[in-house]
Design a protein around this motif. Sequence first.
Motif, PDB file in Angstrom:
ATOM      1  N   ASP A 185      10.085  -4.057  -8.020  1.00 26.54           N
ATOM      2  CA  ASP A 185      11.366  -4.699  -7.749  1.00 26.54           C
ATOM      3  C   ASP A 185      11.932  -4.216  -6.415  1.00 26.54           C
ATOM      4  OD1 ASP A 185      13.536  -6.455  -8.794  1.00 26.54           O
ATOM      5  OD2 ASP A 185      14.700  -4.593  -8.628  1.00 26.54           O
ATOM      6  N   ASP A 186      11.822  -2.918  -6.166  1.00 25.02           N
ATOM      7  CA  ASP A 186      12.288  -2.369  -4.882  1.00 25.02           C
ATOM      8  C   ASP A 186      11.509  -2.984  -3.720  1.00 25.02           C
ATOM      9  OD1 ASP A 186      14.041  -0.771  -6.321  1.00 25.02           O
ATOM     10  OD2 ASP A 186      12.843   1.060  -6.088  1.00 25.02           O
ATOM     11  N   LEU A 187      10.201  -3.106  -3.877  1.00 25.26           N
ATOM     12  CA  LEU A 187       9.363  -3.710  -2.836  1.00 25.26           C
ATOM     13  C   LEU A 187       9.764  -5.158  -2.604  1.00 25.26           C
ATOM     14  CD1 LEU A 187       6.948  -3.772  -0.880  1.00 25.26           C
ATOM     15  CD2 LEU A 187       5.522  -4.349  -2.855  1.00 25.26           C
ATOM     16  N   LEU A 188       9.943  -5.900  -3.675  1.00 25.40           N
ATOM     17  CA  LEU A 188      10.343  -7.305  -3.562  1.00 25.40           C
ATOM     18  C   LEU A 188      11.565  -7.442  -2.670  1.00 25.40           C
ATOM     19  CD1 LEU A 188      10.380 -10.327  -4.453  1.00 25.40           C
ATOM     20  CD2 LEU A 188      11.756  -9.586  -6.397  1.00 25.40           C
ATOM     21  N   GLY A 241       2.160  -9.916  -4.391  1.00 22.73           N
ATOM     22  CA  GLY A 241       2.737  -9.633  -5.698  1.00 22.73           C
ATOM     23  C   GLY A 241       3.587  -8.389  -5.616  1.00 22.73           C
ATOM     24  N   TRP A 242       4.283  -8.099  -6.680  1.00 16.53           N
ATOM     25  CA  TRP A 242       5.258  -7.027  -6.615  1.00 16.53           C
ATOM     26  C   TRP A 242       4.903  -5.869  -7.540  1.00 16.53           C
ATOM     27  CZ3 TRP A 242       6.894  -8.537  -2.337  1.00 16.53           C
ATOM     28  CH2 TRP A 242       7.020  -9.889  -2.080  1.00 16.53           C
ATOM     29  N   HIS A 243       4.321  -6.125  -8.661  1.00 13.62           N
ATOM     30  CA  HIS A 243       3.917  -5.046  -9.564  1.00 13.62           C
ATOM     31  C   HIS A 243       2.718  -4.332  -8.949  1.00 13.62           C
ATOM     32  CE1 HIS A 243       2.343  -2.981 -13.092  1.00 13.62           C
ATOM     33  NE2 HIS A 243       3.549  -3.165 -13.633  1.00 13.62           N
ATOM     34  N   PRO A 244       2.661  -3.006  -9.053  1.00 14.82           N
ATOM     35  CA  PRO A 244       1.537  -2.270  -8.468  1.00 14.82           C
ATOM     36  C   PRO A 244       0.162  -2.724  -8.957  1.00 14.82           C
ATOM     37  CG  PRO A 244       3.263  -0.762  -9.122  1.00 14.82           C
ATOM     38  CD  PRO A 244       3.659  -2.120  -9.628  1.00 14.82           C
ATOM     39  N   GLU A 245       0.102  -3.321 -10.131  1.00 14.60           N
ATOM     40  CA  GLU A 245      -1.177  -3.769 -10.683  1.00 14.60           C
ATOM     41  C   GLU A 245      -1.272  -5.284 -10.754  1.00 14.60           C
ATOM     42  OE1 GLU A 245      -0.828  -1.736 -14.355  1.00 14.60           O
ATOM     43  OE2 GLU A 245      -1.318   0.211 -13.482  1.00 14.60           O
ATOM     44  N   PHE A 246      -0.569  -5.970  -9.838  1.00 16.48           N
ATOM     45  CA  PHE A 246      -0.544  -7.424  -9.931  1.00 16.48           C
ATOM     46  C   PHE A 246      -1.930  -8.033  -9.769  1.00 16.48           C
ATOM     47  CE2 PHE A 246      -0.847  -8.035  -5.402  1.00 16.48           C
ATOM     48  CZ  PHE A 246      -1.223  -9.358  -5.244  1.00 16.48           C
ATOM     49  N   VAL A 247      -2.770  -7.458  -8.905  1.00 13.84           N
ATOM     50  CA  VAL A 247      -4.110  -8.017  -8.685  1.00 13.84           C
ATOM     51  C   VAL A 247      -4.899  -7.974  -9.985  1.00 13.84           C
ATOM     52  CG1 VAL A 247      -6.311  -7.705  -7.486  1.00 13.84           C
ATOM     53  CG2 VAL A 247      -4.167  -7.453  -6.232  1.00 13.84           C
ATOM     54  N   GLN A 248      -4.889  -6.841 -10.642  1.00 13.46           N
ATOM     55  CA  GLN A 248      -5.623  -6.697 -11.901  1.00 13.46           C
ATOM     56  C   GLN A 248      -5.055  -7.633 -12.971  1.00 13.46           C
ATOM     57  OE1 GLN A 248      -4.281  -4.296 -10.053  1.00 13.46           O
ATOM     58  NE2 GLN A 248      -5.680  -2.571  -9.830  1.00 13.46           N
ATOM     59  N   ASP A 303       0.827  -1.211   0.000  1.00 11.55           N
ATOM     60  CA  ASP A 303       0.000   0.000   0.000  1.00 11.55           C
ATOM     61  C   ASP A 303       0.858   1.256   0.000  1.00 11.55           C
ATOM     62  OD1 ASP A 303      -2.302  -1.532  -0.018  1.00 11.55           O
ATOM     63  OD2 ASP A 303      -2.682  -1.308   2.133  1.00 11.55           O
ATOM     64  N   ARG A 304       1.927   1.230   0.763  1.00 14.63           N
ATOM     65  CA  ARG A 304       2.840   2.394   0.791  1.00 14.63           C
ATOM     66  C   ARG A 304       3.474   2.608  -0.575  1.00 14.63           C
ATOM     67  NH1 ARG A 304       8.456   3.334   2.756  1.00 14.63           N
ATOM     68  NH2 ARG A 304       8.500   5.537   3.348  1.00 14.63           N
ATOM     69  N   MET A 305       3.904   1.516  -1.221  1.00 14.65           N
ATOM     70  CA  MET A 305       4.513   1.627  -2.542  1.00 14.65           C
ATOM     71  C   MET A 305       3.529   2.247  -3.526  1.00 14.65           C
ATOM     72  SD  MET A 305       5.567  -1.306  -5.324  1.00 14.65           S
ATOM     73  CE  MET A 305       3.874  -1.805  -5.405  1.00 14.65           C
ATOM     74  N   ASP A 356       0.583   9.008 -12.945  1.00 14.61           N
ATOM     75  CA  ASP A 356       1.052   8.902 -14.330  1.00 14.61           C
ATOM     76  C   ASP A 356       2.395   8.169 -14.436  1.00 14.61           C
ATOM     77  OD1 ASP A 356       2.592  10.859 -13.133  1.00 14.61           O
ATOM     78  OD2 ASP A 356       2.530  12.224 -14.852  1.00 14.61           O
ATOM     79  N   ALA A 357       2.708   7.328 -13.449  1.00 14.72           N
ATOM     80  CA  ALA A 357       3.970   6.588 -13.465  1.00 14.72           C
ATOM     81  C   ALA A 357       4.068   5.714 -14.709  1.00 14.72           C
ATOM     82  CB  ALA A 357       4.098   5.737 -12.209  1.00 14.72           C
ATOM     83  N   THR A 358       5.235   5.687 -15.284  1.00 16.88           N
ATOM     84  CA  THR A 358       5.466   4.850 -16.462  1.00 16.88           C
ATOM     85  C   THR A 358       5.500   3.373 -16.043  1.00 16.88           C
ATOM     86  OG1 THR A 358       7.870   4.866 -16.205  1.00 16.88           O
ATOM     87  CG2 THR A 358       6.874   6.666 -17.521  1.00 16.88           C
ATOM     88  N   GLU A 359       5.367   2.508 -17.011  1.00 15.94           N
ATOM     89  CA  GLU A 359       5.463   1.070 -16.738  1.00 15.94           C
ATOM     90  C   GLU A 359       6.835   0.745 -16.153  1.00 15.94           C
ATOM     91  OE1 GLU A 359       4.662  -2.923 -16.266  1.00 15.94           O
ATOM     92  OE2 GLU A 359       3.325  -1.207 -16.476  1.00 15.94           O
ATOM     93  N   GLU A 360       7.849   1.397 -16.659  1.00 14.08           N
ATOM     94  CA  GLU A 360       9.207   1.169 -16.134  1.00 14.08           C
ATOM     95  C   GLU A 360       9.283   1.562 -14.653  1.00 14.08           C
ATOM     96  OE1 GLU A 360      13.769   2.723 -16.828  1.00 14.08           O
ATOM     97  OE2 GLU A 360      12.338   2.929 -18.467  1.00 14.08           O
ATOM     98  N   ALA A 361       8.686   2.683 -14.288  1.00 13.82           N
ATOM     99  CA  ALA A 361       8.682   3.129 -12.890  1.00 13.82           C
ATOM    100  C   ALA A 361       7.879   2.162 -12.022  1.00 13.82           C
ATOM    101  CB  ALA A 361       8.112   4.538 -12.781  1.00 13.82           C
ATOM    102  N   ARG A 362       6.783   1.641 -12.545  1.00 16.17           N
ATOM    103  CA  ARG A 362       5.974   0.678 -11.795  1.00 16.17           C
ATOM    104  C   ARG A 362       6.749  -0.622 -11.563  1.00 16.17           C
ATOM    105  NH1 ARG A 362       0.660   2.139 -11.503  1.00 16.17           N
ATOM    106  NH2 ARG A 362       0.044   3.880 -12.788  1.00 16.17           N
TER     107      ARG A 362
END
Length: 118
Positions: free
Chosen positions: A61-64, A99-106, A41-43, A50-56
């Motif tokens: 990866d940082d969260l992991l 999961g690690w990607h911000p949109e992993f659930v979706q 949630d913090r991440m 408007d974060a890019t896919e690369e930033a996401r």
Amino acid sequence: MMDYYRAYNQAHAWVDNYLIGIDELGRYQEELVDEWERHFDRMVRKLPADATEEARQQAGDDLLWQVLENVTVPIRDQYDQVFFHRGQHHCLADEALVGWHPEFVQRVEALTSQAAHA
């Protein structure tokens, strides 16, 4: 992969030899998910809309590595082996509970929806 394999085998050996109950292992995994949710949630909150896919991907990866390198939830007071902590997170990711990607659930929902309609 090695942490996953070792943690999986360790957990099964404990359960098979009655050294830990399946309920205790389940509570441990619930605590890992709870701790992960706080970090996740913090991440997500820190990422701009408007974060890019690369930033996401970088945030994921940082969260992991933040989660895997810090044993904040030991299964028992006297046992805090990093491989077990890391491996259990991989087991939970395999079950799509973390999961690690911000949109992993979706993304998981989209994949399972596609598989159900195939």
